[in-house]
Design a protein around this motif. Structure first.
Motif, mmCIF file in Angstrom:
data_model
loop_
_atom_site.group_PDB
_atom_site.id
_atom_site.type_symbol
_atom_site.label_atom_id
_atom_site.label_comp_id
_atom_site.label_asym_id
_atom_site.label_seq_id
_atom_site.Cartn_x
_atom_site.Cartn_y
_atom_site.Cartn_z
ATOM 1 N N VAL A 20 0.857 -1.194 0.000
ATOM 2 C CA VAL A 20 0.000 0.000 0.000
ATOM 3 C C VAL A 20 0.888 1.236 0.000
ATOM 4 O O VAL A 20 1.856 1.311 0.757
ATOM 5 N N SER A 21 0.566 2.200 -0.849
ATOM 6 C CA SER A 21 1.330 3.453 -0.900
ATOM 7 C C SER A 21 0.374 4.637 -0.915
ATOM 8 O O SER A 21 -0.652 4.605 -1.606
ATOM 9 N N TRP A 22 0.703 5.664 -0.109
ATOM 10 C CA TRP A 22 -0.097 6.884 -0.064
ATOM 11 C C TRP A 22 0.808 8.099 -0.244
ATOM 12 O O TRP A 22 1.928 8.140 0.268
ATOM 13 N N THR A 23 0.306 9.087 -0.942
ATOM 14 C CA THR A 23 0.981 10.384 -0.985
ATOM 15 C C THR A 23 0.624 11.154 0.290
ATOM 16 O O THR A 23 -0.199 10.719 1.103
ATOM 17 N N PHE A 24 1.229 12.325 0.456
ATOM 18 C CA PHE A 24 0.874 13.167 1.606
ATOM 19 C C PHE A 24 -0.603 13.532 1.562
ATOM 20 O O PHE A 24 -1.314 13.467 2.576
ATOM 21 N N ALA A 25 -1.099 13.906 0.381
ATOM 22 C CA ALA A 25 -2.508 14.279 0.257
ATOM 23 C C ALA A 25 -3.414 13.087 0.537
ATOM 24 O O ALA A 25 -4.449 13.216 1.217
ATOM 25 N N GLU A 26 -3.053 11.916 0.026
ATOM 26 C CA GLU A 26 -3.869 10.722 0.253
ATOM 27 C C GLU A 26 -3.872 10.323 1.725
ATOM 28 O O GLU A 26 -4.890 9.855 2.251
ATOM 29 N N THR A 27 -2.745 10.505 2.406
ATOM 30 C CA THR A 27 -2.672 10.157 3.824
ATOM 31 C C THR A 27 -3.610 11.038 4.641
ATOM 32 O O THR A 27 -4.278 10.563 5.574
ATOM 33 N N ALA A 28 -3.690 12.316 4.305
ATOM 34 C CA ALA A 28 -4.630 13.205 4.993
ATOM 35 C C ALA A 28 -6.065 12.750 4.763
ATOM 36 O O ALA A 28 -6.895 12.788 5.683
ATOM 37 N N GLU A 29 -6.369 12.289 3.559
ATOM 38 C CA GLU A 29 -7.717 11.797 3.281
ATOM 39 C C GLU A 29 -7.977 10.479 4.014
ATOM 40 O O GLU A 29 -9.099 10.237 4.478
ATOM 41 N N VAL A 30 -6.962 9.615 4.139
ATOM 42 C CA VAL A 30 -7.099 8.392 4.939
ATOM 43 C C VAL A 30 -7.460 8.754 6.381
ATOM 44 O O VAL A 30 -8.370 8.168 6.979
ATOM 45 N N ALA A 31 -6.756 9.731 6.930
ATOM 46 C CA ALA A 31 -7.035 10.155 8.304
ATOM 47 C C ALA A 31 -8.452 10.691 8.436
ATOM 48 O O ALA A 31 -9.183 10.350 9.379
ATOM 49 N N ARG A 32 -8.874 11.536 7.483
ATOM 50 C CA ARG A 32 -10.214 12.120 7.552
ATOM 51 C C ARG A 32 -11.294 11.055 7.411
ATOM 52 O O ARG A 32 -12.266 11.019 8.176
ATOM 53 N N SER A 33 -11.123 10.143 6.440
ATOM 54 C CA SER A 33 -12.166 9.150 6.175
ATOM 55 C C SER A 33 -12.290 8.152 7.324
ATOM 56 O O SER A 33 -13.408 7.761 7.697
ATOM 57 N N TRP A 34 -11.150 7.752 7.922
ATOM 58 C CA TRP A 34 -11.239 6.829 9.052
ATOM 59 C C TRP A 34 -11.673 7.562 10.315
ATOM 60 O O TRP A 34 -12.341 6.985 11.182
ATOM 61 N N GLY A 35 -11.349 8.835 10.414
ATOM 62 C CA GLY A 35 -11.910 9.624 11.501
ATOM 63 C C GLY A 35 -13.421 9.689 11.404
ATOM 64 O O GLY A 35 -14.137 9.615 12.420
ATOM 65 N N GLN A 36 -13.938 9.810 10.182
ATOM 66 C CA GLN A 36 -15.400 9.825 9.978
ATOM 67 C C GLN A 36 -16.021 8.496 10.405
ATOM 68 O O GLN A 36 -17.056 8.480 11.075
ATOM 69 N N ARG A 37 -15.408 7.378 10.018
ATOM 70 C CA ARG A 37 -15.943 6.073 10.409
ATOM 71 C C ARG A 37 -15.970 5.931 11.931
ATOM 72 O O ARG A 37 -16.936 5.413 12.500
ATOM 73 N N LEU A 38 -14.921 6.380 12.576
ATOM 74 C CA LEU A 38 -14.864 6.289 14.037
ATOM 75 C C LEU A 38 -15.921 7.191 14.668
ATOM 76 O O LEU A 38 -16.601 6.803 15.626
ATOM 77 N N SER A 39 -16.053 8.385 14.130
ATOM 78 C CA SER A 39 -17.068 9.299 14.635
ATOM 79 C C SER A 39 -18.464 8.718 14.459
ATOM 80 O O SER A 39 -19.315 8.813 15.357
ATOM 81 N N ASP A 40 -18.714 8.087 13.318
ATOM 82 C CA ASP A 40 -20.016 7.467 13.063
ATOM 83 C C ASP A 40 -20.298 6.319 14.032
ATOM 84 O O ASP A 40 -21.464 5.980 14.274
ATOM 85 N N ALA A 41 -19.233 5.724 14.562
ATOM 86 C CA ALA A 41 -19.397 4.637 15.537
ATOM 87 C C ALA A 41 -19.490 5.161 16.972
ATOM 88 O O ALA A 41 -19.531 4.366 17.916
ATOM 89 N N GLY A 42 -19.508 6.466 17.128
ATOM 90 C CA GLY A 42 -19.666 7.049 18.458
ATOM 91 C C GLY A 42 -18.375 7.322 19.195
ATOM 92 O O GLY A 42 -18.393 7.622 20.393
ATOM 93 N N ILE A 43 -17.255 7.232 18.496
ATOM 94 C CA ILE A 43 -15.969 7.524 19.124
ATOM 95 C C ILE A 43 -15.719 9.031 19.056
ATOM 96 O O ILE A 43 -15.881 9.650 18.000
ATOM 97 N N GLY A 44 -15.334 9.610 20.174
ATOM 98 C CA GLY A 44 -15.108 11.041 20.212
ATOM 99 C C GLY A 44 -13.829 11.403 20.925
ATOM 100 O O GLY A 44 -13.040 10.527 21.333
ATOM 101 N N ALA A 45 -13.605 12.678 21.104
ATOM 102 C CA ALA A 45 -12.389 13.174 21.742
ATOM 103 C C ALA A 45 -12.224 12.565 23.122
ATOM 104 O O ALA A 45 -13.166 12.512 23.916
ATOM 105 N N GLY A 46 -11.010 12.075 23.395
ATOM 106 C CA GLY A 46 -10.698 11.500 24.704
ATOM 107 C C GLY A 46 -11.010 10.032 24.848
ATOM 108 O O GLY A 46 -10.531 9.382 25.794
ATOM 109 N N ASP A 47 -11.810 9.460 23.933
ATOM 110 C CA ASP A 47 -12.088 8.019 23.999
ATOM 111 C C ASP A 47 -10.838 7.229 23.632
ATOM 112 O O ASP A 47 -10.089 7.615 22.731
ATOM 113 N N ARG A 48 -10.618 6.128 24.338
ATOM 114 C CA ARG A 48 -9.486 5.267 24.016
ATOM 115 C C ARG A 48 -9.913 4.193 23.015
ATOM 116 O O ARG A 48 -10.985 3.582 23.155
#
Length: 507
Positions: A20-48
């Protein structure tokens, strides 16, 4: 940091891992998209969020998504089993467990009393399998985290107790990247290759080095001595990361043309014995950078090759104050051994404490100094030398082993009356784990049977290599086992050695 660097470097190659290879721009999108999935599952700031995963892209997807939304990444050593794993769960109290399928049985074996999180996302051959999602508003950007907010909790083996969760702030990882790059001479465009486990500080901080310096980060699934230089050549690595035992293992390989068919300019060589540094450079053409760091502090001592004091920690660099102190936290003269105490000069560049263990935090940061627990000596020229741990710790193959945890596991065997676990020197550098065992009257226990009993209860690297059967333990006047006697005697004639049996510990 990630969004800023993505805006700056865009389509430049950034992350490579397992095909798997990501550019800098793609890595930021990976972070955003997986952050969205986590948020949709009810994970928020401070949760472990517990991540139980080896060196693969899914670890980075999870880690980036967690930190993007201000939650707390909690990687777990993939070798943890039994009581070690149960302790991490009880201490961290994660809301979600992301676990590679091969490690799922370790949780199944914990029993009904284990404090498992309410959400479980397995990692299969098809990637992370999410569940429990409810649509949440789309994330427009990363969470507004502060430098002192906890980014990750990293569990390190204790010495006289269970593992402690080190609270690592956002800014600590920033300074890890800056200080490590300074020590190694990392520069923009370098390719940083590591095969060290990503659940530890070393491989994580290499990611931050690449992020901050505009480099490519190559995460290798696992260390292979026979294939290391080919892997380095194939990915164009210019910087790599080794620990003492790894360098010794590479030196033990048959000489091959590939030994110098690479572009590596420098390598971290933490803990590589002084006697190996010249031969390593002569054979592979790579100067090693020795040094000193800990999960709680930062990379603030380094010693580049060639050195006037090979094998030393080097001199203190900018970023911290340091003293060598006696038992009262008072400085001792140069040339006198004492405990290394550290204090950062940059805010939040050290860990902020131990999660859920306020008494351990107060103890370690007494008098506003971080007490490393390491005995060192400072020379008049400013070089520091590591001597040993102040307490009862063992360092094996780059892992800290808690003698206390190993002893607790041994004492659950119904034939054992008493035991002591202690280090003996390893031919690869660092330590091997040894145990002295006193059996109950009339009982017998073959050493291999003990090892087979322990391998399901301990991390593989913590299972003792040497077993010494004792008629009676050496005791102090207060009835405590005198480990110093066992350590000084070391490997005695007739001591059972796992390496001579051909038996392989299950992982």
């Amino acid at each position: 940091m990630l969004q800023r660097q993505a805006d700056r470097y865009g389509n430049r190659a950034f992350v490579t891992c397992g095909g798997v290879s990501w550019t800098f721009a793609e890595t930021a999108e990976v972070a955003r998209s997986w952050g969205q999935r986590l948020s949709d599952a009810g994970i928020g700031a401070g949760d472990r969020v517990l991540i139980h995963c080896g060196n693969r892209a899914e670890f980075l997807q999870a880690y980036l998504g967690i930190t993007w939304i201000g939650a707390i990444a909690t990687p777990v050593n993939t070798a943890f089993r039994g009581a070690q794993l149960a302790h991490v769960l009880a201490n961290a109290r994660p809301k979600l467990l992301i676990v590679e399928e091969q490690f799922q049985p370790a949780y199944d074996d914990l029993g009904k009393d284990a404090q498992l999180p309410p959400l479980l996302w397995p990692i299969t051959a098809d990637g992370i399998q999410t569940s429990g999602s409810t649509a949440h508003p789309a994330l427009s950007g990363a969470a507004p985290v502060q430098p002192g907010d906890i980014a990750a909790i990293l569990y390190t083996s204790g010495t006289t107790g269970p593992s402690k969760g080190v609270c690592c702030p956002q800014a600590q990882f920033f300074w890890w990247g800056i200080y490590s790059a300074r020590a190694l001479g990392v520069r923009e465009g370098d390719v940083l290759m590591t095969a060290l486990p990503v659940f530890h500080t070393n491989a994580l901080n290499a990611f931050y080095q690449a992020l901050l310096l505009g480099c490519e980060y190559v995460l290798v699934p696992k260390f292979s001595a026979s294939g290391y230089w080919k892997t380095a050549a194939d990915c164009g690595a210019t910087v790599t990361y080794l620990l003492g035992a790894m360098a010794a293992i590479l030196m033990a390989q048959p000489e091959r043309p590939q030994d110098r068919q690479h572009a590596i300019r420098t390598a971290l060589g933490g803990g590589v014995p002084a006697r190996l540094q010249d031969p390593f450079h002569h054979r592979f053409g790579i100067p090693l950078v020795d040094g000193y760091a800990s999960t709680e502090s930062n990379f603030l001592f380094y010693n580049r090759y060639p050195s006037a004091r090979p094998g030393s920690m080097g001199k203190l660099a900018k970023g911290a104050e340091a003293i060598v102190a006696d038992e009262h936290d008072m400085p001792v003269p140069d040339g006198t051994a004492g405990e290394l105490l550290l204090r950062p000069t940059e805010p939040h560049s050290f860990a902020s404490g131990y999660f859920g263990m306020p008494e351990k935090t107060v103890e370690a940061w007494a008098n506003l100094w971080f007490h490393t627990g390491d005995r060192v000596v400072r020379h008049p020229d400013g070089h520091f030398n590591f001597i040993d741990r102040m307490k009862d710790a063992i360092r094996r193959r780059g892992e800290n082993v808690s003698s206390w945890e190993v002893e607790q596991a041994i004492m659950t065997h119904d034939r054992v009356e008493a035991c002591a676990v202690y280090p003996v020197p390893s031919e690869l550098g660092e330590d091997e784990v040894a145990t002295a065992i006193q059996l109950k009257d009339g009982q017998s226990l073959p050493p291999l049977a003990l090892i087979q009993y322990l391998e399901t209860r301990l991390a593989h690297f913590a299972v003792p290599r040497f077993v010494r059967l004792m008629e009676a333990m050496p005791l102090t006047e207060n009835g405590k086992i005198k480990k110093v006697v066992l350590r000084e005697e070391g490997i005695v004639p007739g001591m059972w050695d796992l390496e001579t049996t051909g038996y392989k510990i299950k992982r």
